[in-house]
Scaffold this motif. Sequence first.
Motif, PDB file in Angstrom:
ATOM      1  N   GLU A   1      25.997  33.682  41.930  1.00 62.76           N
ATOM      2  CA  GLU A   1      26.520  34.952  41.774  1.00 62.76           C
ATOM      3  C   GLU A   1      25.380  35.814  41.037  1.00 62.76           C
ATOM      4  O   GLU A   1      24.312  35.255  40.482  1.00 62.76           O
ATOM      5  CB  GLU A   1      27.725  34.889  40.572  1.00 62.76           C
TER       6      GLU A   1
ATOM      7  N   THR B   1      36.692  40.678  35.395  1.00 62.12           N
ATOM      8  CA  THR B   1      36.828  40.049  36.468  1.00 62.12           C
ATOM      9  C   THR B   1      36.676  41.102  37.581  1.00 62.12           C
ATOM     10  O   THR B   1      36.974  42.352  37.475  1.00 62.12           O
ATOM     11  CB  THR B   1      38.185  39.225  36.708  1.00 62.12           C
TER      12      THR B   1
ATOM     13  N   THR C   1      33.837  36.770  33.272  1.00 62.99           N
ATOM     14  CA  THR C   1      34.755  35.786  33.635  1.00 62.99           C
ATOM     15  C   THR C   1      34.758  35.307  35.216  1.00 62.99           C
ATOM     16  O   THR C   1      34.613  34.158  35.500  1.00 62.99           O
ATOM     17  CB  THR C   1      36.398  36.260  33.705  1.00 62.99           C
ATOM     18  N   GLU C   2      34.521  36.343  36.184  1.00 70.49           N
ATOM     19  CA  GLU C   2      33.994  36.407  37.446  1.00 70.49           C
ATOM     20  C   GLU C   2      32.994  37.110  37.812  1.00 70.49           C
ATOM     21  O   GLU C   2      33.184  38.501  38.221  1.00 70.49           O
ATOM     22  CB  GLU C   2      35.402  36.447  38.307  1.00 70.49           C
ATOM     23  N   ASN C   3      31.963  36.680  38.167  1.00 65.39           N
ATOM     24  CA  ASN C   3      30.684  37.426  38.662  1.00 65.39           C
ATOM     25  C   ASN C   3      30.911  37.633  40.268  1.00 65.39           C
ATOM     26  O   ASN C   3      31.175  36.788  41.031  1.00 65.39           O
ATOM     27  CB  ASN C   3      29.292  36.809  38.302  1.00 65.39           C
TER      28      ASN C   3
ATOM     29  N   SER D   1      29.719  25.054  41.452  1.00 69.99           N
ATOM     30  CA  SER D   1      28.721  26.053  40.966  1.00 69.99           C
ATOM     31  C   SER D   1      27.230  25.897  41.143  1.00 69.99           C
ATOM     32  O   SER D   1      26.952  24.953  41.645  1.00 69.99           O
ATOM     33  CB  SER D   1      29.029  26.321  39.420  1.00 69.99           C
TER      34      SER D   1
END
Length: 695
Positions: free
Chosen positions: A28, A57, A304-306, A341
């Motif tokens: 990310e 997000t 939270t979310e890249n 990940s």
Amino acid sequence: MSKKYLLLIAVMFSMISVNAQWNNSGPEFGLGKIRQNNSRLYMLGTRLYHSDDNGDTWTLENTPAVTFNEMFFLPNKIMAATSKGIFVSNDNGLSWLSYNSGITDSTNGVRDIKQIGTRLIATSSGAIYYSDNYGTSWIVSNITGGNVRQIVIVNNTILVCAFGGVYRSIDNGLTYIFSNSGINGSSPNILNIYNYNGEVFCHKSNSIEVYKSADEGLTWTLNNTGLIGSIASNFSLVNNSLFLTTASGLFQMSGNNWAISPIDNGSKPILYYYINNTYLANVFSQSLKLVKSINNGSSWLEVTENPKMFSINKLIVTLNNNLFGISNTYGVFLFNEIDSSWSRFTPQSFNFGGTITNGSVGDVYSIIYGAGNKYYIGTDGGVWSSNDSGVTWIQHHVGLPITNVPANYKTVKDLYINGNAIIAATTAGIYRSTDQANTWTQVSSLACNDLQKYGSYLYATGNGVFRSNDNGLTWTAFAGATSGGPFDMIAGAGGKIFTIANQANMLYADTTATSFSNNGNDQIKFILGYENLLFYIGTGGYINYYDVNLSVTSVIDASSNLPCYQPAAGSCYEPYLSNGGISVFGDNLWLGTSGFSTWYRSLADFGFPVGLNNAQTEKLEIKPYPNPANEIIYFNNLTKADQIEIFNNLGQLQGITLNVDNNGIDISNLAKGFYIYTITDEQHRTKSTGKFIKD
């Protein structure tokens, strides 16, 4: 997706699942501009994301596969300056239309777009344009060329920064003249320009020189009092304050001087936005992901979310079955199979440059594992090794040639390892080390770009194609390719060898041939062989493949649902694939890209059985017996596709055995002593290494 020159073979087409899809993965990457329209935030970069929860997000927008440089919002219309010109959305980003009429160099990108009254101003790499009909058509001003960049508007004055300095217009963008009074140098190369409280700030490229104008760009004065560091990187206007980032930290304009910002607290953030008492930034010393702080920079947390906007130039599976993604500039990342990940493997902002560096961070090109249970990377500064899984790195360059005189770089483009022998590819020859990279000896003067093992040979490409069957000690010409090129890459599939000549033509030959043949396909950027299939990425960015056993010219499009830029009706172009790479890991085919991280797709889509993953393969313990042995030595849990290589304690290859199964290997001709064996499967992945004793 429609592709030119595709001849679909029915028997191969039946191998592909109708619902086959590529899945987006990391690493990310949170570097990019943030713009706000009503309650929605947009993050601009190699892709476009939006957030409706103040940046916690992010959701990928359905856009052409272009880089978003700037956005401008009008009632019921979004205008974007991108790497492929101006795009407009009339439905809040659901669909996009090209608005490039009159922009003669739109394919080279539009860098900025601003509004003055009812007129729009846009800059490309080659000109400054204006539009009086909200982008439906564009007219060029008196400025063409000049490498123009950002725009600021102060009252009724337009200022544009460029390589030659600052352009100034007082007639609504019809004409421009240079306005560099007070700026040092004849071509000061102004990188960024910013309007703050009616005053204009600009700074030079690769310099700490910052200038300020209080008269709408007519005159300039040096304004870098308080700044520390050699290079200013970018301005940001966040929470009604002007910030400037340098290598030494985050500075904030205070009165007429700069001072380290209280938001810094040693973290050196690059600020992007401030909303609802939250700073959005990148803490460059720790991460390349988007982070947030609700306590004025005292601590930073990942969102939270890249967004997935990273550039991965190469994907490599090492001998210990790890998948690595290499970003030439930003280093190496490791994939974690357990939670899917990616994590950083080489230090952030570490200088892998030459032995005498010029201050820049040297690129990383390759990674291998073995020889003392270490990781080795090929870089601009030679070879570096790590015995603590990437935490610390030691440089090795003794004996390696200088390949870049201005920076004294000793660039190693590729690495191969087998037993104790490490082979390095450089533009000044092929080099070999048997002492864990501490010293190097030239074994060939071939200018080498790529090293690949296929069958019993190690192949090298450069100004010629050569191969070695003694673990890189000696090299002989292959298939008559002793000159020409350069030959950029090499791969094997279906018993044939493929190479790319001049970053264009793909050539092929049988492993016993004396010359190469041209396969007649488009220009090729990257190739990968997997069993009988040859995958390749074209310079247009598409990924295709064909079955070598059926044909070496009839190809199948494998691009599926990858992001697509459509320059014309019915065509499709993936500009970010051509600078990536391909690899097979576990049960998936992986793609590296320039700008939208990595993608993977099941090998089942290409007709291969899946389910026996790397972890299951490793559970099949392979041991030699008897050990010590005298004449015949056996190995359990082998398959007929396995290959065994035996080395002496100096790392010298003693022999290669194919299709051994469980019939044993004759070692009667070996001298008494210790030997090292390496067992690889049909995909050339290492299944087992160890030692045995010849009695």
